[in-house]
Design a protein around this motif. Structure first.
Motif, mmCIF file in Angstrom:
data_model
loop_
_atom_site.group_PDB
_atom_site.id
_atom_site.type_symbol
_atom_site.label_atom_id
_atom_site.label_comp_id
_atom_site.label_asym_id
_atom_site.label_seq_id
_atom_site.Cartn_x
_atom_site.Cartn_y
_atom_site.Cartn_z
ATOM 1 N N THR A 193 0.838 -1.207 0.000
ATOM 2 C CA THR A 193 0.000 0.000 0.000
ATOM 3 C C THR A 193 0.870 1.253 0.000
ATOM 4 O OG1 THR A 193 -1.743 -1.169 1.202
ATOM 5 C CG2 THR A 193 -1.807 1.238 1.232
ATOM 6 N N ILE A 194 1.877 1.245 0.858
ATOM 7 C CA ILE A 194 2.771 2.415 0.928
ATOM 8 C C ILE A 194 3.494 2.609 -0.403
ATOM 9 C CG2 ILE A 194 4.760 3.413 2.088
ATOM 10 C CD1 ILE A 194 2.241 3.291 3.772
ATOM 11 N N LYS A 195 3.987 1.540 -0.984
ATOM 12 C CA LYS A 195 4.745 1.625 -2.229
ATOM 13 C C LYS A 195 3.871 2.134 -3.370
ATOM 14 C CE LYS A 195 7.893 -1.160 -5.045
ATOM 15 N NZ LYS A 195 8.490 -2.529 -5.204
ATOM 16 N N ARG A 196 2.621 1.678 -3.402
ATOM 17 C CA ARG A 196 1.708 2.069 -4.476
ATOM 18 C C ARG A 196 1.326 3.546 -4.380
ATOM 19 N NH1 ARG A 196 -1.486 -1.798 -3.739
ATOM 20 N NH2 ARG A 196 -2.929 -0.739 -2.326
ATOM 21 N N GLU A 197 1.253 4.078 -3.166
ATOM 22 C CA GLU A 197 0.795 5.458 -2.960
ATOM 23 C C GLU A 197 1.890 6.342 -2.379
ATOM 24 O OE1 GLU A 197 -2.566 5.056 -0.452
ATOM 25 O OE2 GLU A 197 -3.666 3.735 -1.819
ATOM 26 N N ILE A 198 3.135 6.017 -2.702
ATOM 27 C CA ILE A 198 4.267 6.682 -2.060
ATOM 28 C C ILE A 198 4.265 8.203 -2.278
ATOM 29 C CG2 ILE A 198 5.800 6.359 -4.049
ATOM 30 C CD1 ILE A 198 6.792 6.153 -0.328
ATOM 31 N N GLU A 199 3.745 8.666 -3.432
ATOM 32 C CA GLU A 199 3.779 10.099 -3.743
ATOM 33 C C GLU A 199 2.654 10.875 -3.071
ATOM 34 O OE1 GLU A 199 6.193 11.524 -5.236
ATOM 35 O OE2 GLU A 199 7.246 9.692 -5.797
ATOM 36 N N THR A 200 1.624 10.184 -2.571
ATOM 37 C CA THR A 200 0.449 10.892 -2.051
ATOM 38 C C THR A 200 0.163 10.617 -0.578
ATOM 39 O OG1 THR A 200 -0.987 9.091 -2.820
ATOM 40 C CG2 THR A 200 -0.626 10.940 -4.331
ATOM 41 N N ILE A 201 0.840 9.658 0.029
ATOM 42 C CA ILE A 201 0.529 9.302 1.422
ATOM 43 C C ILE A 201 0.863 10.450 2.362
ATOM 44 C CG2 ILE A 201 0.898 6.833 1.058
ATOM 45 C CD1 ILE A 201 3.676 7.189 2.325
ATOM 46 N N ASP A 202 0.199 10.438 3.521
ATOM 47 C CA ASP A 202 0.534 11.377 4.598
ATOM 48 C C ASP A 202 1.784 10.844 5.288
ATOM 49 O OD1 ASP A 202 0.775 12.855 6.927
ATOM 50 O OD2 ASP A 202 -1.398 13.073 7.173
ATOM 51 N N LEU A 203 2.906 11.446 5.020
ATOM 52 C CA LEU A 203 4.190 10.897 5.457
ATOM 53 C C LEU A 203 4.301 10.864 6.973
ATOM 54 C CD1 LEU A 203 6.709 9.786 4.103
ATOM 55 C CD2 LEU A 203 7.735 12.051 4.242
ATOM 56 N N GLU A 204 3.798 11.881 7.657
ATOM 57 C CA GLU A 204 3.912 11.921 9.110
ATOM 58 C C GLU A 204 3.176 10.727 9.742
ATOM 59 O OE1 GLU A 204 5.616 13.789 11.010
ATOM 60 O OE2 GLU A 204 6.357 15.304 9.616
ATOM 61 N N VAL A 205 1.996 10.446 9.221
ATOM 62 C CA VAL A 205 1.201 9.330 9.773
ATOM 63 C C VAL A 205 1.921 8.005 9.553
ATOM 64 C CG1 VAL A 205 -0.946 8.027 9.513
ATOM 65 C CG2 VAL A 205 -0.993 10.534 9.528
ATOM 66 N N HIS A 206 2.406 7.782 8.380
ATOM 67 C CA HIS A 206 3.021 6.498 8.069
ATOM 68 C C HIS A 206 4.398 6.334 8.714
ATOM 69 C CE1 HIS A 206 -0.189 6.433 5.058
ATOM 70 N NE2 HIS A 206 -0.025 5.118 5.044
ATOM 71 N N LEU A 207 5.050 7.427 9.012
ATOM 72 C CA LEU A 207 6.315 7.314 9.752
ATOM 73 C C LEU A 207 6.050 6.878 11.195
ATOM 74 C CD1 LEU A 207 8.437 10.358 8.491
ATOM 75 C CD2 LEU A 207 8.644 7.949 7.869
ATOM 76 N N ARG A 208 4.953 7.357 11.752
ATOM 77 C CA ARG A 208 4.584 6.887 13.100
ATOM 78 C C ARG A 208 4.237 5.398 13.061
ATOM 79 N NH1 ARG A 208 2.054 12.052 13.427
ATOM 80 N NH2 ARG A 208 0.034 11.176 12.803
ATOM 81 N N GLU A 209 3.520 4.976 12.010
ATOM 82 C CA GLU A 209 3.220 3.552 11.854
ATOM 83 C C GLU A 209 4.494 2.740 11.712
ATOM 84 O OE1 GLU A 209 0.683 3.152 8.508
ATOM 85 O OE2 GLU A 209 -1.052 4.111 9.454
ATOM 86 N N LEU A 210 5.481 3.311 11.015
ATOM 87 C CA LEU A 210 6.736 2.597 10.778
ATOM 88 C C LEU A 210 7.465 2.309 12.089
ATOM 89 C CD1 LEU A 210 8.801 1.524 8.716
ATOM 90 C CD2 LEU A 210 9.805 3.810 8.667
ATOM 91 N N ALA A 211 7.427 3.266 13.013
ATOM 92 C CA ALA A 211 8.104 3.069 14.302
ATOM 93 C C ALA A 211 7.548 1.856 15.038
ATOM 94 C CB ALA A 211 7.952 4.327 15.155
ATOM 95 N N ILE A 212 6.246 1.598 14.890
ATOM 96 C CA ILE A 212 5.615 0.450 15.542
ATOM 97 C C ILE A 212 5.813 -0.806 14.691
ATOM 98 C CG2 ILE A 212 3.404 -0.478 16.352
ATOM 99 C CD1 ILE A 212 2.501 2.443 16.728
ATOM 100 N N TYR A 213 5.710 -0.622 13.377
ATOM 101 C CA TYR A 213 5.738 -1.740 12.442
ATOM 102 C C TYR A 213 6.998 -2.587 12.610
ATOM 103 C CZ TYR A 213 6.969 -3.801 7.918
ATOM 104 O OH TYR A 213 7.389 -4.636 6.932
ATOM 105 N N VAL A 214 8.167 -1.959 12.630
ATOM 106 C CA VAL A 214 9.424 -2.717 12.682
ATOM 107 C C VAL A 214 9.525 -3.492 13.995
ATOM 108 C CG1 VAL A 214 11.937 -2.571 12.546
ATOM 109 C CG2 VAL A 214 10.537 -1.013 11.197
ATOM 110 N N GLY A 215 9.170 -2.807 15.081
ATOM 111 C CA GLY A 215 9.242 -3.488 16.383
ATOM 112 C C GLY A 215 8.304 -4.681 16.456
ATOM 113 N N VAL A 216 7.095 -4.546 15.911
ATOM 114 C CA VAL A 216 6.127 -5.650 15.952
ATOM 115 C C VAL A 216 6.637 -6.841 15.152
ATOM 116 C CG1 VAL A 216 3.821 -6.372 15.215
ATOM 117 C CG2 VAL A 216 4.130 -4.194 16.406
ATOM 118 N N ILE A 217 7.202 -6.580 13.991
ATOM 119 C CA ILE A 217 7.747 -7.667 13.170
ATOM 120 C C ILE A 217 8.822 -8.424 13.946
ATOM 121 C CG2 ILE A 217 9.113 -8.186 11.097
ATOM 122 C CD1 ILE A 217 6.274 -7.579 10.444
ATOM 123 N N TYR A 218 9.765 -7.683 14.538
ATOM 124 C CA TYR A 218 10.830 -8.343 15.294
ATOM 125 C C TYR A 218 10.275 -9.121 16.483
ATOM 126 C CZ TYR A 218 14.468 -5.797 12.723
ATOM 127 O OH TYR A 218 15.288 -5.335 11.761
#
Length: 470
Positions: free
Chosen positions: A69-94
């Motif tokens: 989803t991020i890759k498909r909409e990389i030019e239009t996504i709300d970057l601040e929101v998805h960066l916050r998701e990223l902080a959780i995303y990596v930790g959850v995967i690990y």
């Protein structure tokens, strides 16, 4: 967040997602199967094995969809929101990859603590190789990965010594330092890439604008040339049409000046004849110049004996004498020289130069006509013609523009001597059409020298015919 920083982070995020996709292809489905085997080995039943393997598999697939989803909409996504998701995303995967192994450590009789450490080391190596975008995004993931080194000793009731804490601290510092260093390197890399891409776009835009300007300039040039051709054709036609009635004016003025018995009528007829001849001369200049502009000049190639031709120019001695100006000519080296050329155009050039010399030379002055061979061989000969006078002369600045159309030395010359300023332009064009060169030198108050050089073909080397100069 600035526009440049936003573009850098989007490019960095896209690169990080592509790296994670490559990791997914490397470890799926092998990681879930391996962890499922560990669950089987630790708990000894199928349910534990399925639970151990399905948890990381589901998380991996869900994370993959998030990345798509991020890759498909990389030019239009709300970057601040998805960066916050990223902080959780990596930790959850690990955490989901480590959790089944950590749970297995507490199973009775399970001693494969090395597997947990290996997986923790793999996660740390992955994060150091391609860390998330900012240090705050890696805090949770790094903490969870480092837990993988703490739990196995704890499960084995290992007693930590001071040196263990020192080495663990060094490990933490090394992971943080390497991750931050990689983040800065990649940030600078994408910053340079974006800057280069901007320069490329600016250059492409500049090239596009230059191409458009070139096309527009060529279009305007074509329009100007077409307008010039139309103008020249119009001038040529009108000059020709005006010349016909002017011939009648000249003829009847000659009758009045020469055939009338009344003295006043003869005087007035002489004025009309003089004015009509001057006007006819101007019309001839305009007609010739417009023909040249319209590329309608045709040069003749006829047998021409140059010494006889120069002899025929001696009629200028009488005209110069009428103004009390001395005229002489020298052409001894041309005796017997027969060439192919356009006698009429050659006469026009010399007559124009001699006429100007006589016009601008005061009483008691001198005008000289000289012609001599510059170079020759068995087929061709180059002849230089010179017209010198002791007239008003001109400055070097004037000399550089004398052969331009409608140009005279200054307004006083036009006022006192008349003329259109076309004569020398016509001479220059004719000399150019004959593959020759023309020039002038002078000094104010001391006279001038006009010269031109023409290459001729010897008459025995070719026949006589017309040549289209266009």
């Amino acid at each position: 967040m600035t526009t440049d920083e936003d573009a850098i982070l989007r490019r960095y995020l896209l690169s990080w997602i592509e790296f994670q996709d490559r990791l997914f292809l490397l470890r799926f489905p092998y990681y879930p199967l391996l962890i499922g085997y560990v669950g089987w080995d630790a708990w000894g039943n199928l349910s534990a094995a399925l639970a151990s393997g399905l948890v990381p598999a589901i998380i991996e697939l869900a994370a993959r969809e998030w990345r798509k989803t991020i890759k498909r909409e990389i030019e239009t996504i709300d970057l601040e929101v998805h960066l916050r998701e990223l902080a959780i995303y990596v930790g959850v995967i690990y955490l989901m990859l480590l959790l089944p192994l950590i749970a297995a450590l507490f199973a009775p009789g399970f001693k494969q603590t090395f597997l947990v450490a290996c997986l923790a080391a793999t996660q740390i190596a992955t994060m150091c190789a391609d860390p998330p975008l900012q240090p705050k995004h890696a805090i949770l993931a790094a903490s969870i990965a480092l837990v993988g080194f703490v739990i196995p000793p704890f499960a084995a009731q290992y007693h930590w010594a001071g040196i263990d804490f020192v080495f663990f601290g060094l490990l933490v510092a090394g992971v943080v330092s390497l991750s931050v260093s990689q983040m800065n390197i990649r940030h600078d890399l994408f910053s340079n890439i974006i800057e280069n891409e901007r320069h490329v776009r600016e250059k492409q835009l500049l090239v596009h604008e230059l191409s458009k300007a070139k096309v527009e300039a060529e279009r305007e040039r074509d329009r100007a040339e077409e307008a010039n051709r139309v103008k020249s054709s119009f001038l040529a036609m009108m000059s020709h049409e005006i010349r016909t009635p002017m011939n009648a004016v000249v003829g009847f003025s000659d009758l009045l000046a020469n055939g009338s018995e009344d003295e006043k009528t003869r005087e007035y007829g002489g004025y009309i004849r003089s004015a009509s001849h001057n006007l006819l001369s101007i019309l001839d200049d305009v007609l010739d110049f417009s023909k040249m502009e319209a590329d309608r000049i045709e040069l003749e190639r006829e047998r021409l004996r140059l010494d006889d031709f120069m002899e025929s120019m001696s009629f200028w001695a009488r005209r110069a004498g009428d103004k009390q100006v001395e005229f002489d000519s020298h052409y001894e080296t041309l005796d017997g020289l027969i060439v192919l050329g356009d006698e009429g155009r050659l006469r026009q050039i010399l007559s124009n130069l001699i006429s100007n010399a006589v016009k601008f030379t005061p009483e008691g002055g001198r005008v000289s006509l000289n012609a001599f061979i510059v170079s020759s061989d068995s087929k061709k000969v180059k002849v230089r013609f010179e017209v010198a006078d002791t007239g008003i002369g001109f400055s070097d600045d004037v000399a550089r523009k004398l052969f331009r159309p409608f140009v005279q030395a200054n307004s006083a010359v036009s006022k006192n001597f008349g003329g259109t300023g076309l004569g020398l332009a016509i001479c220059s064009k004719l000399v150019s059409l004959m593959d020759g060169e023309i020039g002038a030198t002078g000094r104010e108050g001391e006279g001038a020298l006009f010269w031109f050089e023409l290459p001729f073909e010897r008459a025995e080397c070719g026949g006589a015919h017309a040549v289209d100069a266009a």
